[in-house]
Design a protein around this motif. Structure first.
Motif, PDB file in Angstrom:
ATOM      1  N   LYS A  49      10.496  76.312  16.585  1.00 27.11           N
ATOM      2  CA  LYS A  49       9.037  76.174  16.729  1.00 27.11           C
ATOM      3  C   LYS A  49       8.618  74.752  17.087  1.00 27.11           C
ATOM      4  O   LYS A  49       7.457  74.501  17.403  1.00 27.11           O
ATOM      5  CB  LYS A  49       8.324  76.636  15.457  1.00 27.11           C
ATOM      6  CG  LYS A  49       8.468  75.691  14.273  1.00 27.11           C
ATOM      7  CD  LYS A  49       7.594  76.142  13.098  1.00 27.11           C
ATOM      8  CE  LYS A  49       7.776  75.217  11.913  1.00 27.11           C
ATOM      9  NZ  LYS A  49       7.109  75.706  10.710  1.00 27.11           N
ATOM     10  N   LEU A  50       9.542  73.804  17.023  1.00 23.54           N
ATOM     11  CA  LEU A  50       9.202  72.413  17.351  1.00 23.54           C
ATOM     12  C   LEU A  50       9.191  72.156  18.856  1.00 23.54           C
ATOM     13  O   LEU A  50       8.824  71.071  19.304  1.00 23.54           O
ATOM     14  CB  LEU A  50      10.200  71.461  16.683  1.00 23.54           C
ATOM     15  CG  LEU A  50      10.299  71.561  15.155  1.00 23.54           C
ATOM     16  CD1 LEU A  50      11.355  70.597  14.625  1.00 23.54           C
ATOM     17  CD2 LEU A  50       8.943  71.269  14.511  1.00 23.54           C
ATOM     18  N   THR A  51       9.617  73.131  19.641  1.00 26.53           N
ATOM     19  CA  THR A  51       9.643  72.928  21.095  1.00 26.53           C
ATOM     20  C   THR A  51       8.223  72.816  21.635  1.00 26.53           C
ATOM     21  O   THR A  51       7.324  73.554  21.225  1.00 26.53           O
ATOM     22  CB  THR A  51      10.367  74.087  21.813  1.00 26.53           C
ATOM     23  OG1 THR A  51       9.779  75.320  21.396  1.00 26.53           O
ATOM     24  CG2 THR A  51      11.843  74.108  21.471  1.00 26.53           C
ATOM     25  N   GLU A  52       8.030  71.873  22.555  1.00 20.94           N
ATOM     26  CA  GLU A  52       6.707  71.650  23.155  1.00 20.94           C
ATOM     27  C   GLU A  52       6.834  71.481  24.657  1.00 20.94           C
ATOM     28  O   GLU A  52       6.902  70.370  25.164  1.00 20.94           O
ATOM     29  CB  GLU A  52       6.082  70.372  22.580  1.00 20.94           C
ATOM     30  CG  GLU A  52       5.443  70.541  21.231  1.00 20.94           C
ATOM     31  CD  GLU A  52       4.799  69.242  20.749  1.00 20.94           C
ATOM     32  OE1 GLU A  52       3.988  68.663  21.503  1.00 20.94           O
ATOM     33  OE2 GLU A  52       5.144  68.798  19.632  1.00 20.94           O
ATOM     34  N   PRO A  53       6.855  72.583  25.380  1.00 16.92           N
ATOM     35  CA  PRO A  53       6.911  72.478  26.840  1.00 16.92           C
ATOM     36  C   PRO A  53       5.592  71.940  27.387  1.00 16.92           C
ATOM     37  O   PRO A  53       4.567  72.021  26.703  1.00 16.92           O
ATOM     38  CB  PRO A  53       7.148  73.918  27.285  1.00 16.92           C
ATOM     39  CG  PRO A  53       6.608  74.763  26.183  1.00 16.92           C
ATOM     40  CD  PRO A  53       6.820  73.979  24.928  1.00 16.92           C
ATOM     41  N   GLN A  55       2.029  71.734  29.214  1.00 18.00           N
ATOM     42  CA  GLN A  55       0.975  72.764  29.109  1.00 18.00           C
ATOM     43  C   GLN A  55       0.954  73.761  30.265  1.00 18.00           C
ATOM     44  O   GLN A  55       0.498  74.881  30.105  1.00 18.00           O
ATOM     45  CB  GLN A  55      -0.380  72.067  29.005  1.00 18.00           C
ATOM     46  CG  GLN A  55      -0.524  71.306  27.687  1.00 18.00           C
ATOM     47  CD  GLN A  55      -1.918  71.375  27.130  1.00 18.00           C
ATOM     48  OE1 GLN A  55      -2.885  71.419  27.873  1.00 18.00           O
ATOM     49  NE2 GLN A  55      -2.042  71.395  25.812  1.00 18.00           N
ATOM     50  N   ASN A  59       5.540  78.955  27.273  1.00 20.46           N
ATOM     51  CA  ASN A  59       6.184  78.567  26.020  1.00 20.46           C
ATOM     52  C   ASN A  59       7.067  79.742  25.598  1.00 20.46           C
ATOM     53  O   ASN A  59       6.589  80.749  25.084  1.00 20.46           O
ATOM     54  CB  ASN A  59       5.121  78.265  24.958  1.00 20.46           C
ATOM     55  CG  ASN A  59       5.739  77.736  23.676  1.00 20.46           C
ATOM     56  OD1 ASN A  59       6.782  78.217  23.238  1.00 20.46           O
ATOM     57  ND2 ASN A  59       5.096  76.743  23.074  1.00 20.46           N
ATOM     58  N   THR A  61       9.353  80.241  23.305  1.00 24.91           N
ATOM     59  CA  THR A  61       9.404  80.593  21.884  1.00 24.91           C
ATOM     60  C   THR A  61       8.148  81.355  21.467  1.00 24.91           C
ATOM     61  O   THR A  61       8.217  82.395  20.808  1.00 24.91           O
ATOM     62  CB  THR A  61       9.567  79.315  21.035  1.00 24.91           C
ATOM     63  OG1 THR A  61      10.785  78.679  21.437  1.00 24.91           O
ATOM     64  CG2 THR A  61       9.613  79.622  19.553  1.00 24.91           C
ATOM     65  N   ARG A  62       6.985  80.835  21.910  1.00 18.81           N
ATOM     66  CA  ARG A  62       5.722  81.473  21.528  1.00 18.81           C
ATOM     67  C   ARG A  62       5.610  82.877  22.138  1.00 18.81           C
ATOM     68  O   ARG A  62       5.078  83.798  21.518  1.00 18.81           O
ATOM     69  CB  ARG A  62       4.542  80.598  21.947  1.00 18.81           C
ATOM     70  CG  ARG A  62       3.229  81.031  21.276  1.00 18.81           C
ATOM     71  CD  ARG A  62       2.064  80.174  21.705  1.00 18.81           C
ATOM     72  NE  ARG A  62       2.288  78.763  21.405  1.00 18.81           N
ATOM     73  CZ  ARG A  62       1.816  77.759  22.138  1.00 18.81           C
ATOM     74  NH1 ARG A  62       1.084  78.006  23.209  1.00 18.81           N
ATOM     75  NH2 ARG A  62       2.069  76.506  21.813  1.00 18.81           N
ATOM     76  N   ALA A  93      10.151  79.705  14.425  1.00 15.92           N
ATOM     77  CA  ALA A  93       8.829  80.175  14.858  1.00 15.92           C
ATOM     78  C   ALA A  93       8.552  81.541  14.215  1.00 15.92           C
ATOM     79  O   ALA A  93       9.484  82.236  13.811  1.00 15.92           O
ATOM     80  CB  ALA A  93       8.808  80.270  16.373  1.00 15.92           C
TER      81      ALA A  93
END
Lengths: 119, 131, 102
Positions: A49-53, A55, A59, A61-62, A93
Motif C-alpha cells: 500500500k506504500l506504492t505511489e505511482p 497521478q 494505481n 495496487t488500488r 493494501a
C-alpha cells in the motif's frame, strides 16, 4: 465458472499484473467468479500500500483492492515470498492478506480454471 | 481428470497438477519458487508431475556449486522429491539434445519424453503452473 | 482435451512461441498476448510460421495489446483471430485448461 489467477510479477515493471487484472474484470463482467488471486514471486509487491505511482498513471495496487471490495475477491499474498521481499501485514493494501502456498494449490483444486500471469 | 464424483462424500478431490519449469536456476528465482509449489502440491495429496523444458533442464544438471555466487544450492532438493512421493519427473528430449545433455548429466532419475509424448501428457492435466 | 496456450513474449526476442508450437497438440488454441502480439504480424518470420499452423491449431491475438503497440487487426496474418479480454475469458472457458508459456 470459477477462475483462479496466479500473478508472478510485481506492478509497473511488467504487464503481468495488468493483464491479470483486465482478465479478472472481463471474467466478472461475464458473470464468472474469481475464486482467488494468488500473488507469488515478485507478484507479492502488488500488495504494497506504500506504492505511489504518478497521478496520471494507474494505481495497480488500488485497482486490485477496489475490485476485491466490489466483488468480494480473495487476494492472497504468499507468506514466504512476502517475507523475502519485506511485504508485511502492516503494509498490505485493503483486501490483501498473507497466507501460505497451500492457498494456491487449493485454488487449483477448487477453481475450474487457473491462469498464470508471469514474465 | 478430477474425481468430481467424490464431491460431497468427504473424499478430497485429486487433480492432475503439472509444474512446467522452463527457466535456468540462479539467474532468476523461478526454479526455487517452483520447487516450493511442488512440495506443497504433494502435501495436498494431488497428482503432481514436474516437467523440465527448454533452459529448465539446467535446473537438474549435476555438479551445481553455488558457493562463489553467494546463493544457496537448492539442487539437492530435487533428489529428495521421492521422499514426498513426487515421482513423476519428465524432461523433454529435444530440450536436452539442444543443450548437448543426456539423462546421465542429470542429478535425479527422470523420464525423457519426446515433444509429442510430453505434449500429450500436458494435455491430460487439470492445472498447469508455469514458472 | 484441447488446451489454451498463452504466450507473452515477442518471438523475435525469445523462443517461447517456438516451444509452445512444438509441445502443443493439434486442436490446441494459442493466444498471443502482451509482447507476443508482435508474432502475429504480417512480414515477420513468426507470422509466416503461424499462418502455416492455423490448419491444426487456432491462433488468437489479444486486440488491446495489439492496439497499445500501434498495430491494427489488418496487420495481423490471415487466419489469426483478434479477441478482446472478454474473448480471452471465453477461450479460457471453452478449452479444458490454460497453459502459460511464461
Amino acid at each position: 465458472m470459477k477462475f483462479g489467477i496466479l500473478v508472478n510479477e510485481g506492478p509497473y515493471q511488467h504487464q503481468a499484473s495488468d493483464s491479470a487484472y483486465q482478465f479478472a474484470v472481463a471474467a466478472l463482467a461475464k458473470g464468472h467468479e474469481i475464486y482467488r488471486v494468488f500473488f507469488y514471486n515478485d507478484g507479492v509487491n502488488n500488495a504494497n500500500k506504500l506504492t505511489e505511482p504518478p497521478q496520471d498513471d494507474r494505481n495497480v495496487t488500488r485497482q486490485w483492492s477496489t475490485l476485491a471490495a466490489q466483488h468480494d475477491i480473495d487476494l492472497v499474498v504468499c507468506v514466504a515470498a512476502s517475507l523475502r521481499r519485506g511485504i508485511k501485514a502492516e503494509i498490505l493494501a485493503p483486501g490483501f492478506h498473507i497466507s501460505g502456498l497451500g492457498q494456491l494449490i487449493e485454488a487449483g483444486i477448487e477453481a475450474d480454471r487457473v491462469l498464470v500471469f508471469g514474465d | 481428470m478430477s474425481d468430481t464424483q467424490d464431491e460431497g462424500r468427504g473424499i478430497p478431490k485429486v487433480k492432475r497438477f503439472m509444474l512446467v519449469n522452463r527457466k535456468a536456476p540462479y539467474g532468476t528465482i523461478y526454479a526455487l519458487e517452483a520447487l516450493e509449489v511442488v512440495l506443497i502440491a504433494a502435501a495436498f495429496d494431488q497428482d503432481v508431475s514436474l516437467v523440465f523444458v527448454d533452459d529448465g533442464v539446467y535446473q537438474i544438471r549435476k555438479g551445481q556449486q553455488t558457493k562463489d555466487i553467494g546463493q544457496k544450492n537448492f539442487s539437492p532438493t530435487y533428489r529428495a522429491l521421492g521422499d514426498y512421493d513426487i515421482e513423476k519427473l519428465y524432461v523433454e528430449r529435444e530440450s536436452l539434445e539442444a543443450r548437448g545433455l543426456a539423462a546421465d548429466d542429470l542429478l535425479v532419475p527422470v523420464q525423457v519424453l519426446g515433444a509429442v509424448e510430453l505434449g500429450a501428457l500436458m494435455d491430460e492435466q487439470d492445472v498447469v503452473f508455469s514458472f | 482435451m484441447a488446451v489454451l496456450h498463452t504466450t507473452n513474449k515477442s518471438p523475435m526476442q525469445t523462443r517461447d512461441l517456438e516451444s509452445c508450437l512444438r509441445l502443443s497438440r493439434p486442436g490446441s488454441g494459442i493466444l498471443l498476448m502482451e509482447d507476443a502480439v508482435y508474432g502475429a504480424l504480417k512480414e515477420t518470420a513468426a507470422g509466416t510460421m503461424l499462418s502455416k499452423t492455423t490448419k491444426d491449431k487456432r491462433i488468437y491475438v489479444l486486440g488491446p495489446d495489439l492496439a497499445a503497440r500501434g498495430f491494427t487487426p489488418e496487420e495481423v496474418v490471415p487466419g489469426v483471430e483478434v479477441v478482446d479480454y472478454g474473448g480471452f475469458v471465453d477461450l479460457a472457458v471453452k478449452y479444458h485448461h490454460v497453459q502459460a508459456w511464461v
